[in-house]
Write an enzyme that holds these catalytic residues in place. Structure first.
Site, mmCIF file in Angstrom:
data_model
loop_
_atom_site.group_PDB
_atom_site.id
_atom_site.type_symbol
_atom_site.label_atom_id
_atom_site.label_comp_id
_atom_site.label_asym_id
_atom_site.label_seq_id
_atom_site.Cartn_x
_atom_site.Cartn_y
_atom_site.Cartn_z
ATOM 1 N N THR A 32 7.242 6.745 -10.273
ATOM 2 C CA THR A 32 6.337 6.705 -11.430
ATOM 3 C C THR A 32 5.119 7.579 -11.155
ATOM 4 O OG1 THR A 32 7.045 4.479 -12.008
ATOM 5 C CG2 THR A 32 4.878 5.145 -12.809
ATOM 6 N N GLY A 33 4.611 8.222 -12.202
ATOM 7 C CA GLY A 33 3.377 9.004 -12.060
ATOM 8 C C GLY A 33 3.592 10.441 -12.498
ATOM 9 N N SER A 34 2.505 11.197 -12.463
ATOM 10 C CA SER A 34 2.568 12.559 -12.999
ATOM 11 C C SER A 34 3.343 13.507 -12.088
ATOM 12 C CB SER A 34 1.148 13.087 -13.230
ATOM 13 O OG SER A 34 0.426 13.094 -12.011
ATOM 14 N N THR A 35 3.492 13.175 -10.800
ATOM 15 C CA THR A 35 4.310 14.008 -9.911
ATOM 16 C C THR A 35 5.774 13.581 -10.013
ATOM 17 O OG1 THR A 35 2.389 13.981 -8.429
ATOM 18 C CG2 THR A 35 4.394 14.997 -7.584
ATOM 19 N N LYS B 140 -0.393 3.423 -2.880
ATOM 20 C CA LYS B 140 0.230 3.686 -4.164
ATOM 21 C C LYS B 140 -0.318 2.684 -5.188
ATOM 22 C CE LYS B 140 4.592 4.399 -4.501
ATOM 23 N NZ LYS B 140 4.222 5.348 -5.563
ATOM 24 N N GLY B 141 -0.035 2.941 -6.460
ATOM 25 C CA GLY B 141 -0.436 1.988 -7.489
ATOM 26 C C GLY B 141 -1.499 2.501 -8.429
ATOM 27 N N GLY B 142 -1.824 3.807 -8.299
ATOM 28 C CA GLY B 142 -2.748 4.388 -9.274
ATOM 29 C C GLY B 142 -2.222 4.236 -10.689
ATOM 30 N N GLU C 162 7.683 -0.302 -7.503
ATOM 31 C CA GLU C 162 7.940 0.848 -6.619
ATOM 32 C C GLU C 162 8.290 0.377 -5.212
ATOM 33 O OE1 GLU C 162 5.066 4.217 -8.698
ATOM 34 O OE2 GLU C 162 4.191 2.843 -7.269
HETATM 35 C C1 5RP Z 1 2.092 4.687 -9.584
HETATM 36 C C2 5RP Z 1 1.985 5.409 -8.298
HETATM 37 C C3 5RP Z 1 2.012 6.889 -8.345
HETATM 38 O O1 5RP Z 1 3.088 7.342 -7.606
HETATM 39 C C4 5RP Z 1 0.720 7.392 -7.784
HETATM 40 O O2 5RP Z 1 -0.349 6.852 -8.550
HETATM 41 C C5 5RP Z 1 0.641 8.929 -7.815
HETATM 42 O O3 5RP Z 1 0.573 9.363 -9.140
HETATM 43 P P1 5RP Z 1 0.371 10.892 -9.525
HETATM 44 O O4 5RP Z 1 1.603 11.609 -9.078
HETATM 45 O O5 5RP Z 1 0.196 10.848 -11.016
HETATM 46 O O6 5RP Z 1 -0.870 11.378 -8.825
HETATM 47 O O7 5RP Z 1 1.886 4.836 -7.241
HETATM 48 O O8 5RP Z 1 1.913 3.316 -9.421
#
Ligand code: 5RP
Length: 230
Positions: A29-32, A97-99, A106
């Site tokens: 999950t997330g933008s990457t 993690k968890g942003g 996850e």
């Molecule tokens: C989501 C996460 C994401 O993997 C983490 O926040 C990185 O996100 P991004 O790739 O948008 O910077 O742990 O819960």
């Protein structure tokens, strides 16, 4: 911003070299990680036989829109490779993690995976966890202010808000971001936080990254946990 997104895309696509010809993939999950899910969608359209296990409702919706077959939520799963992002990566390859508030799912998917690949841009690297990012903690909504008091023994907990309301996880829980000094013993702290009543899951991932792919202006670096430590 577009340039930063391109760096994230390159990190995510570097993970494709580690995928089996067919099998079960954990979808981060997330933008990457969303760039990785896009790439899996392309491979499925090209005929690869993959099934996915999504780590959030966001990655589920994305995977469904791309036609990636998904396994049921109950598990247990035999996941070949999970590819996910991170907010912070320490010199020991431990993670925060968890942003995106998805760290509990996850972590479940991470533990069910034979190989865990983390894709990040170089801004996520630190020496010790806690230097750059607080620890996201998923807390049961019931009595969350009582849990907050207990968390305060370990740092400064801040209730995460979205649109003036407490942010809710996919499971309907709340998130406290625990601001701490750079962490000396991430495993020890993870164990202590897990014992606090009301804590559902912490964003500390200790010893859970096998390979970290770091994208920067100068290309991709591959950081690997020593084999014996897996
Ligand atoms: C989501 C996460 C994401 O993997 C983490 O926040 C990185 O996100 P991004 O790739 O948008 O910077 O742990 O819960």
């Amino acid at each position: 911003m577009a340039e930063q997104d391109e760096v994230k895309r390159r990190a995510a696509r570097a993970a494709l070299a580690h995928l089996p010809e067919e099998g079960v993939l954990g979808l981060g999950t997330g933008s990457t990680a969303c760039h990785f899910v896009d790439a899996v969608g392309e491979l499925v359209r090209a005929g690869r036989k993959y099934a996915g296990v999504p780590t959030s409702e966001r990655s589920r919706q994305q995977a469904l829109s791309l036609g990636i077959p998904l396994l049921s939520d109950e598990g247990p799963w035999e996941i070949d490779v999970c590819v996910d992002g991170a907010d912070e990566v320490s010199a020991d390859l431990d993670l925060i993690k968890g942003g995106g508030a998805a760290h509990t799912r996850e972590k479940i998917v991470n533990y069910a995976s034979r190989l865990n690949i983390i894709v990040v841009d170089s801004s996520k690297l630190s020496t010790r966890l806690g230097e750059k990012w607080p620890i996201p903690i998923e807390v049961l909504a019931y009595g969350h202010k009582a849990t907050e008091r207990l968390l305060a023994a370990y740092g400064r907990p801040v209730l995460r808000m979205t649109g003036g309301q407490p942010t809710k996880t996919d499971a309907g829980n709340v998130i406290y971001d625990l601001h701490v000094e750079p962490i000396k013993d991430a495993g020890g702290l993870a164990g202590l936080l897990a014992l606090v009543p009301g804590v559902v899951g912490t964003g500390l991932f200790v010893g859970r990254a096998d390979i970290v792919l770091v994208a920067g202006q100068d290309g991709i670096r591959t950081l690997e946990r020593p084999r014996g430590a897996r």
